[in-house]
Write a protein that holds these residues in place. Structure first.
Motif, PDB file in Angstrom:
ATOM      1  N   ILE A   1      26.161   0.135   4.478  1.00  0.00           N
ATOM      2  CA  ILE A   1      25.027   0.503   3.627  1.00  0.00           C
ATOM      3  C   ILE A   1      25.265   0.064   2.192  1.00  0.00           C
ATOM      4  CG2 ILE A   1      23.721   2.453   2.661  1.00  0.00           C
ATOM      5  CD1 ILE A   1      24.323   3.910   5.353  1.00  0.00           C
ATOM      6  N   ARG A   2      26.472   0.277   1.699  1.00  0.00           N
ATOM      7  CA  ARG A   2      26.793  -0.102   0.322  1.00  0.00           C
ATOM      8  C   ARG A   2      26.726  -1.618   0.109  1.00  0.00           C
ATOM      9  NH1 ARG A   2      28.428   3.810  -2.977  1.00  0.00           N
ATOM     10  NH2 ARG A   2      28.898   5.855  -2.081  1.00  0.00           N
ATOM     11  N   HIS A   3      26.894  -2.364   1.179  1.00  0.00           N
ATOM     12  CA  HIS A   3      26.780  -3.821   1.090  1.00  0.00           C
ATOM     13  C   HIS A   3      25.369  -4.235   0.693  1.00  0.00           C
ATOM     14  CE1 HIS A   3      27.604  -8.022   2.092  1.00  0.00           C
ATOM     15  NE2 HIS A   3      26.474  -8.037   2.755  1.00  0.00           N
ATOM     16  N   HIS A   4      24.360  -3.498   1.199  1.00  0.00           N
ATOM     17  CA  HIS A   4      22.969  -3.785   0.840  1.00  0.00           C
ATOM     18  C   HIS A   4      22.156  -2.502   0.984  1.00  0.00           C
ATOM     19  CE1 HIS A   4      19.208  -5.831   0.248  1.00  0.00           C
ATOM     20  NE2 HIS A   4      19.804  -7.009   0.188  1.00  0.00           N
ATOM     21  N   PRO A   5      22.141  -1.648  -0.056  1.00  0.00           N
ATOM     22  CA  PRO A   5      21.540  -0.312   0.035  1.00  0.00           C
ATOM     23  C   PRO A   5      20.075  -0.286   0.475  1.00  0.00           C
ATOM     24  CG  PRO A   5      22.901  -0.468  -1.923  1.00  0.00           C
ATOM     25  CD  PRO A   5      22.823  -1.862  -1.345  1.00  0.00           C
ATOM     26  N   ALA A   6      19.276  -1.257   0.068  1.00  0.00           N
ATOM     27  CA  ALA A   6      17.847  -1.215   0.388  1.00  0.00           C
ATOM     28  C   ALA A   6      17.576  -1.309   1.880  1.00  0.00           C
ATOM     29  CB  ALA A   6      17.112  -2.342  -0.339  1.00  0.00           C
ATOM     30  N   ASP A   7      18.563  -1.745   2.670  1.00  0.00           N
ATOM     31  CA  ASP A   7      18.365  -1.924   4.103  1.00  0.00           C
ATOM     32  C   ASP A   7      18.544  -0.640   4.912  1.00  0.00           C
ATOM     33  OD1 ASP A   7      17.686  -4.566   3.965  1.00  0.00           O
ATOM     34  OD2 ASP A   7      19.661  -5.335   4.488  1.00  0.00           O
TER      35      ASP A   7
ATOM     36  N   PHE B   1       0.835  -1.203   0.000  1.00  0.00           N
ATOM     37  CA  PHE B   1       0.000   0.000   0.000  1.00  0.00           C
ATOM     38  C   PHE B   1       0.872   1.256   0.000  1.00  0.00           C
ATOM     39  CE2 PHE B   1      -2.149   3.427   2.258  1.00  0.00           C
ATOM     40  CZ  PHE B   1      -3.350   3.506   1.578  1.00  0.00           C
ATOM     41  N   ALA B   2       1.935   1.258   0.834  1.00  0.00           N
ATOM     42  CA  ALA B   2       2.804   2.434   0.935  1.00  0.00           C
ATOM     43  C   ALA B   2       3.538   2.704  -0.374  1.00  0.00           C
ATOM     44  CB  ALA B   2       3.811   2.239   2.069  1.00  0.00           C
ATOM     45  N   TYR B   3       3.930   1.641  -1.074  1.00  0.00           N
ATOM     46  CA  TYR B   3       4.703   1.816  -2.302  1.00  0.00           C
ATOM     47  C   TYR B   3       3.818   2.159  -3.492  1.00  0.00           C
ATOM     48  CZ  TYR B   3       7.670   0.721  -6.321  1.00  0.00           C
ATOM     49  OH  TYR B   3       8.349   0.785  -7.511  1.00  0.00           O
ATOM     50  N   TYR B   4       2.719   1.434  -3.665  1.00  0.00           N
ATOM     51  CA  TYR B   4       1.909   1.590  -4.869  1.00  0.00           C
ATOM     52  C   TYR B   4       0.791   2.630  -4.740  1.00  0.00           C
ATOM     53  CZ  TYR B   4       4.048  -2.579  -6.928  1.00  0.00           C
ATOM     54  OH  TYR B   4       4.937  -3.490  -7.454  1.00  0.00           O
ATOM     55  N   ILE B   5       0.304   2.855  -3.551  1.00  0.00           N
ATOM     56  CA  ILE B   5      -0.895   3.698  -3.407  1.00  0.00           C
ATOM     57  C   ILE B   5      -0.602   5.015  -2.688  1.00  0.00           C
ATOM     58  CG2 ILE B   5      -3.264   3.791  -2.503  1.00  0.00           C
ATOM     59  CD1 ILE B   5      -3.333   0.728  -2.804  1.00  0.00           C
ATOM     60  N   SER B   6      -0.163   4.947  -1.445  1.00  0.00           N
ATOM     61  CA  SER B   6       0.058   6.201  -0.711  1.00  0.00           C
ATOM     62  C   SER B   6       1.357   6.888  -1.114  1.00  0.00           C
ATOM     63  CB  SER B   6       0.059   5.938   0.798  1.00  0.00           C
ATOM     64  OG  SER B   6       1.242   5.277   1.197  1.00  0.00           O
ATOM     65  N   ARG B   7       2.301   6.123  -1.666  1.00  0.00           N
ATOM     66  CA  ARG B   7       3.606   6.664  -2.093  1.00  0.00           C
ATOM     67  C   ARG B   7       4.289   7.385  -0.930  1.00  0.00           C
ATOM     68  NH1 ARG B   7       4.968   4.352  -6.735  1.00  0.00           N
ATOM     69  NH2 ARG B   7       6.137   6.172  -7.487  1.00  0.00           N
TER      70      ARG B   7
ATOM     71  N   PHE C   1      13.250  -1.139  -0.291  1.00  0.00           N
ATOM     72  CA  PHE C   1      13.251  -0.449   0.997  1.00  0.00           C
ATOM     73  C   PHE C   1      11.885  -0.498   1.657  1.00  0.00           C
ATOM     74  CE2 PHE C   1      11.720   3.468   2.980  1.00  0.00           C
ATOM     75  CZ  PHE C   1      12.387   3.378   4.187  1.00  0.00           C
ATOM     76  N   TYR C   2      10.823  -0.215   0.920  1.00  0.00           N
ATOM     77  CA  TYR C   2       9.479  -0.207   1.504  1.00  0.00           C
ATOM     78  C   TYR C   2       9.182  -1.526   2.211  1.00  0.00           C
ATOM     79  CZ  TYR C   2       7.835   4.162  -0.670  1.00  0.00           C
ATOM     80  OH  TYR C   2       7.647   5.473  -1.022  1.00  0.00           O
ATOM     81  N   TYR C   3       9.551  -2.625   1.580  1.00  0.00           N
ATOM     82  CA  TYR C   3       9.219  -3.932   2.145  1.00  0.00           C
ATOM     83  C   TYR C   3      10.080  -4.252   3.370  1.00  0.00           C
ATOM     84  CZ  TYR C   3       6.082  -4.675  -1.734  1.00  0.00           C
ATOM     85  OH  TYR C   3       5.035  -4.542  -2.620  1.00  0.00           O
ATOM     86  N   GLN C   4      11.368  -3.919   3.326  1.00  0.00           N
ATOM     87  CA  GLN C   4      12.188  -4.192   4.507  1.00  0.00           C
ATOM     88  C   GLN C   4      11.829  -3.247   5.650  1.00  0.00           C
ATOM     89  OE1 GLN C   4      14.925  -2.932   6.349  1.00  0.00           O
ATOM     90  NE2 GLN C   4      14.849  -0.842   5.496  1.00  0.00           N
TER      91      GLN C   4
ATOM     92  N   GLU D   1      14.755   2.918  -8.530  1.00  0.00           N
ATOM     93  CA  GLU D   1      13.397   2.452  -8.273  1.00  0.00           C
ATOM     94  C   GLU D   1      13.392   1.075  -7.610  1.00  0.00           C
ATOM     95  OE1 GLU D   1       9.575   3.079  -7.757  1.00  0.00           O
ATOM     96  OE2 GLU D   1      10.943   4.525  -8.690  1.00  0.00           O
ATOM     97  N   ALA D   2      14.282   0.194  -8.043  1.00  0.00           N
ATOM     98  CA  ALA D   2      14.358  -1.142  -7.447  1.00  0.00           C
ATOM     99  C   ALA D   2      14.780  -1.062  -5.982  1.00  0.00           C
ATOM    100  CB  ALA D   2      15.334  -2.007  -8.231  1.00  0.00           C
ATOM    101  N   THR D   3      15.728  -0.164  -5.683  1.00  0.00           N
ATOM    102  CA  THR D   3      16.179   0.008  -4.302  1.00  0.00           C
ATOM    103  C   THR D   3      15.071   0.604  -3.444  1.00  0.00           C
ATOM    104  OG1 THR D   3      18.446   0.362  -5.075  1.00  0.00           O
ATOM    105  CG2 THR D   3      17.940   1.069  -2.835  1.00  0.00           C
ATOM    106  N   ALA D   4      14.341   1.575  -4.002  1.00  0.00           N
ATOM    107  CA  ALA D   4      13.236   2.194  -3.276  1.00  0.00           C
ATOM    108  C   ALA D   4      12.155   1.167  -2.960  1.00  0.00           C
ATOM    109  CB  ALA D   4      12.649   3.347  -4.088  1.00  0.00           C
ATOM    110  N   LYS D   5      11.812   0.357  -3.919  1.00  0.00           N
ATOM    111  CA  LYS D   5      10.774  -0.651  -3.714  1.00  0.00           C
ATOM    112  C   LYS D   5      11.192  -1.650  -2.641  1.00  0.00           C
ATOM    113  CE  LYS D   5       7.896  -4.026  -6.139  1.00  0.00           C
ATOM    114  NZ  LYS D   5       7.585  -4.651  -7.456  1.00  0.00           N
TER     115      LYS D   5
END
Length: 284
Positions: free
Chosen positions: A260-266, A25-31, A60-63, A54-58
């Protein structure tokens, strides 16, 4: 808290499922803070293509939502659960010093699950732990987070009274945890360093405390092994005697950036980490 206690009794996969829906919901709807997240990522990794940002942002929302799910799941954790879900690779690095009566400062950042390390350290090392925190303005949310954070033995210290409280028990062997990557207010004393490709302001409190009381400083590097499972490694930042410029903040930020560079989405990209420049701070 009654609701959290009840929900924590449900199977972990059920709790993860509902928070995954919240992330969807946060990623696709409320942004939720979409512009802040994507700007932070693209400025930190200028070499990224739009698709990589965009892949990193997405991811991120889930983690990010998993952190909330795991705060509830951990409410019912026992010592055995912490040992199963959170592996400390080198506990002797801290335990040997603590057993000798030496207090320790432990710096970390908003990576992976930043709520769990303190609980795991208290449970597995069987040592007192205090952590600096900034009280949340929303009183109801503050009460909930306070109880969750103290559930497994940690003792919070409001950051504005940290030095005074630490000096009261200067010689008491314990771990003092500090998440040091929040942006200081413009009027607060700060140190400017190059962090994630940007000139960034950092609190100097950890360095001032270390020099005032002569504590060694470690970095807590956390990595996600898989969902709900983490590893933690302690890395030495500095130890006394300290000179005029021990460069604790500079060493900490280098270690944090490497993590952070090891896994940016975290990383916590939704935080307005770079909301003012050095010029703006000096002009205020």
């Amino acid at each position: 808290m009654t609701l959290i206690r009840i929900v924590s009794l449900f199977p972990a996969r059920w709790i993860y499922f509902w928070f995954r829906l919240a992330a969807h919901f946060a990623y696709y709807i409320s942004r939720y803070r979409g512009e802040v997240i994507r700007t932070n990522i693209s400025n930190s990794f200028p070499e990224y293509s739009r698709e990589q940002v965009e892949a990193t942002a997405k991811a991120f929302y889930y983690q990010f939502m998993e952190v909330f799910a795991e705060s509830i799941i951990a409410y019912r954790f026992s010592k055995a659960d912490w040992e199963k879900h959170f592996h400390i690779t080198n506990p002797h690095e801290l335990k040997s010093l603590l057993d000798a009566g030496q207090p320790i400062i432990l710096l970390s950042g908003h990576t992976c699950n930043w709520e769990w390390p303190a609980h795991a350290i208290v449970s597995q090392l069987n040592v007192p732990m205090e952590f600096l925190y900034k009280p949340i303005q929303n009183e109801r949310y503050e009460r909930i987070m306070f109880q969750l954070r103290t559930r497994h033995g940690g003792q919070p210290i409001p950051k504005d009274s940290a030095i005074r409280e630490i000096l009261k028990r200067k010689n008491e062997a314990r771990v003092i945890g500090i998440i040091g990557d929040q942006i200081p207010s413009k009027s607060t004393e700060k140190k400017w360093v190059n962090f994630l490709n940007q000139e960034s302001a950092f609190y100097v409190g950890a360095e001032k405390i270390a020099r005032a009381v002569g504590y060694p400083v470690f970095f807590a590097e956390t990595h996600r092994v898989k969902r709900g499972y983490y590893s933690l490694t302690f890395r030495m930042i500095a130890k006394p005697p300290y000179g005029d410029d021990p460069k604790i903040i500079e060493t900490y930020t280098r270690m944090l950036e490497a993590s952070i560079r090891h896994h940016p989405a975290d990383y916590l990209w939704s935080h307005r980490r770079w909301k003012y420049s050095r010029e703006q701070a000096e002009a205020s």
